[in-house]
Design a protein around this motif. Structure first.
Motif, short mmCIF file in Angstrom:
data_model
loop_
_atom_site.label_atom_id
_atom_site.label_comp_id
_atom_site.label_asym_id
_atom_site.label_seq_id
_atom_site.Cartn_x
_atom_site.Cartn_y
_atom_site.Cartn_z
N GLY A 1 7.93 -91.43 1.11
CA GLY A 1 6.80 -92.37 1.15
C GLY A 1 5.80 -92.50 -0.06
O GLY A 1 5.61 -93.24 -0.68
N LYS A 2 5.65 -90.99 -0.40
CA LYS A 2 4.56 -90.80 -1.51
C LYS A 2 5.42 -91.35 -2.62
O LYS A 2 4.91 -91.88 -3.43
CB LYS A 2 4.37 -89.27 -1.77
N SER A 3 6.69 -91.03 -2.81
CA SER A 3 7.50 -91.36 -4.20
C SER A 3 7.75 -92.85 -4.08
O SER A 3 7.34 -93.61 -5.39
CB SER A 3 8.68 -90.87 -4.03
N GLY A 53 5.44 -94.94 -2.99
CA GLY A 53 3.93 -95.54 -2.73
C GLY A 53 3.72 -96.42 -1.53
O GLY A 53 2.94 -97.18 -1.44
N THR A 54 4.33 -95.92 -0.35
CA THR A 54 4.23 -96.58 0.91
C THR A 54 4.25 -95.65 2.08
O THR A 54 4.47 -94.59 2.09
CB THR A 54 5.27 -97.85 0.85
N PRO A 55 3.12 -96.10 3.06
CA PRO A 55 3.20 -95.28 4.40
C PRO A 55 4.67 -95.02 4.96
O PRO A 55 5.40 -96.15 4.94
CB PRO A 55 2.29 -95.93 5.42
N ASN A 103 6.27 -97.93 7.13
CA ASN A 103 7.09 -99.00 6.23
C ASN A 103 8.53 -98.66 6.02
O ASN A 103 9.27 -99.59 5.94
CB ASN A 103 6.38 -99.40 5.04
N ASP A 142 -3.59 -95.84 5.88
CA ASP A 142 -2.43 -96.52 4.97
C ASP A 142 -1.98 -95.73 3.88
O ASP A 142 -1.81 -96.40 2.47
CB ASP A 142 -2.85 -97.95 4.41
N GLU A 143 -2.23 -94.43 3.76
CA GLU A 143 -1.86 -93.38 2.90
C GLU A 143 -0.33 -93.52 2.51
O GLU A 143 0.35 -93.53 3.48
CB GLU A 143 -2.23 -92.11 2.60
N PRO A 144 0.05 -93.53 1.10
CA PRO A 144 1.65 -93.45 1.01
C PRO A 144 2.01 -91.96 1.59
O PRO A 144 1.44 -90.99 1.72
CB PRO A 144 1.73 -93.15 -0.32
N GLY A 145 3.18 -92.11 2.28
CA GLY A 145 3.85 -90.80 2.88
C GLY A 145 3.17 -90.61 4.36
O GLY A 145 3.04 -91.63 4.78
#
Ligand code: CS2
Ligand code: MG
Length: 402
Positions: free
Chosen positions: A98-100, A102-104, A107, A366-369
């Protein structure tokens, strides 16, 4: 991107937690909860000594492959220690992905299926009056579903009765405490408690109750029948579930909805319960049942059988697990409810997180990861301290399920 290594962080901000932090060649890290209440260091060693060396140089995006590699590659399958360790790796890999990207994480799991995650809180009391007061308090906080536990007259230590208002913590420092249990007194008391609850609060509030594995199937059938008119959202863990077919007997006697699964570690613990429609809610969790990857498979099998999810969310499941659970809950179609036992302020400070509670619902943010971190410096100030869940004996001294 490659996995470069990782760390197992054991800390005790109010209670013990084991957290896996996986690191990658791109500087992105992922977190996974690896806490197994009362057996924490077994999982820490499993990860540290036997799993981390196998992960170096692997592609963190290959989540399914790594899951199968750890599960099948160990030769020895299943069991809470193994499955909690695999869960921690799996959760950390979803966080990294998710972090890589850029999405929660939700998703990556099909996206949102709902606007918020319905949760239930824990009201309990050392007397019926105090249990009523606790329910009122939870209602004021905005909860739309409340689990109610109460001290049973004549039983020195019933399950689920806390010391404070919001934080129920059954594990205690030192060696395991022994408690005393009487099924007779409990069965006499439980219908009285729910009669009072419906008289005081009406039928708008969803009410839940946990029998905590203490009955036999026929006792559970008797209790379920007597609770039917009080319309419980669910009766949890009426009997220990090693014998899945035992639940048939409960079904033959009552229509009370049944929830099971907080101690399960894989789909094999609940396949018969689901496919024979012996339960209504499956309570397996991210941390103890093989991570997000395996939990999604359990949910997919449950869906055609009208079984909804209702993941365990007690205080011994860290905020990392709670965050992962919320991404799962918001995305899976056959979600039912999520347990939400609040963590103490000490725990929340060590694990800053994006999820929020409002109006009876949790929101993953809605933070990435996964949207959860660990403050390692702060964690260091709370070193591990041995603690155990209580054990249980009947009044005649026989060991009983706790
Ligand atoms: C419980 C837990 O939350 C629940 O439904 O049954 O309190 C359980 O006893 C603990 O998580 C055990 O570690
Ligand atoms: Mg329970």
């Amino acid at each position: 991107m490659k996995i470069t290594g990782g760390r197992v962080i054991v800390c005790s901000p109010g209670r013990n937690f084991v957290t896996l932090k996986l690191e990658t060649s791109e500087g992105i890290h992922g977190l996974g909860d690896a806490t197994l209440n009362g057996r924490e260091l077994a999982v820490a060693s499993y990860l540290q000594d036997h799993v981390l060396p196998l992960l170096v140089d692997r592609d963190p995006f290959a989540i399914e492959d790594i899951w199968q590699y750890l599960y099948k590659g160990a030769y020895w399958r299943r069991g809470p220690v193994t499955m909690t360790a695999i869960a921690a790796v799996d959760t950390a890999l979803w966080d990294i992905k998710g972090k890589s990207l850029g999405t929660p994480v939700y998703n990556l799991l099909g996206g949102r299926s709902r606007t918020g995650v319905l949760v239930y809180g824990h009201a309990n009391g050392d007397s019926v009056d105090n249990a009523m007061r606790a329910v009122e308090h939870y209602r004021e906080l905005g909860y739309r579903a409340i689990r109610v536990q109460c001290a049973v007259p004549g039983v020195p230590s019933a399950y689920g009765v806390g010391k404070g208002d919001l934080y129920y913590e059954p594990a205690a420092r030192g060696l395991p405490q022994e408690q005393i249990w009487s099924t007779d007194e409990y069965l006499r008391f439980a219908p009285v408690l729910f009669e009072r609850l419906r008289t005081e609060f009406g039928f708008d509030l969803r009410l839940l109750h946990d029998a905590h594995h203490r009955l036999t199937p026929i006792e559970a059938g008797w209790l379920g029948k007597r609770l039917e008119d009080y319309r419980l959202f669910w009766l949890e863990d009426p009997v220990p579930a090693e014998l899945q077919e035992g639940y048939r007997l409960i079904r033959q006697h009552t229509t009370v909805p049944i929830a099971v699964g907080e101690v399960f570690d894989s789909v094999y613990d609940c396949l018969q319960l689901i496919t024979e429609q012996l339960i209504d809610y499956i309570r397996t969790t991210v941390v103890h049942a093989g991570g997000i990857t395996h939990l999604r498979k359990i949910a997919a099998i449950a869906e055609p059988y009208h079984v909804l999810t209702g993941s365990h969310g007690a205080t011994d499941l860290s905020p990392v697990c709670m965050a992962a659970a919320l991404h799962f809950d918001i995305s899976v179609h056959n979600f039912g409810i999520q347990e939400y036992m609040r963590h103490t302020p000490e725990t929340d400070a060590v694990f800053p997180h994006a999820y929020t509670f409002s109006d009876g619902y949790l929101h993953p943010g809605d933070e990435p990861g996964l949207g959860v971190e660990i403050d390692e410096e702060l964690a260091e100030r709370y070193p591990y301290r041995p603690a155990y869940l209580p054990t249980n004996r009947r009044v005649d001294g026989t060991v009983h399920s706790w």
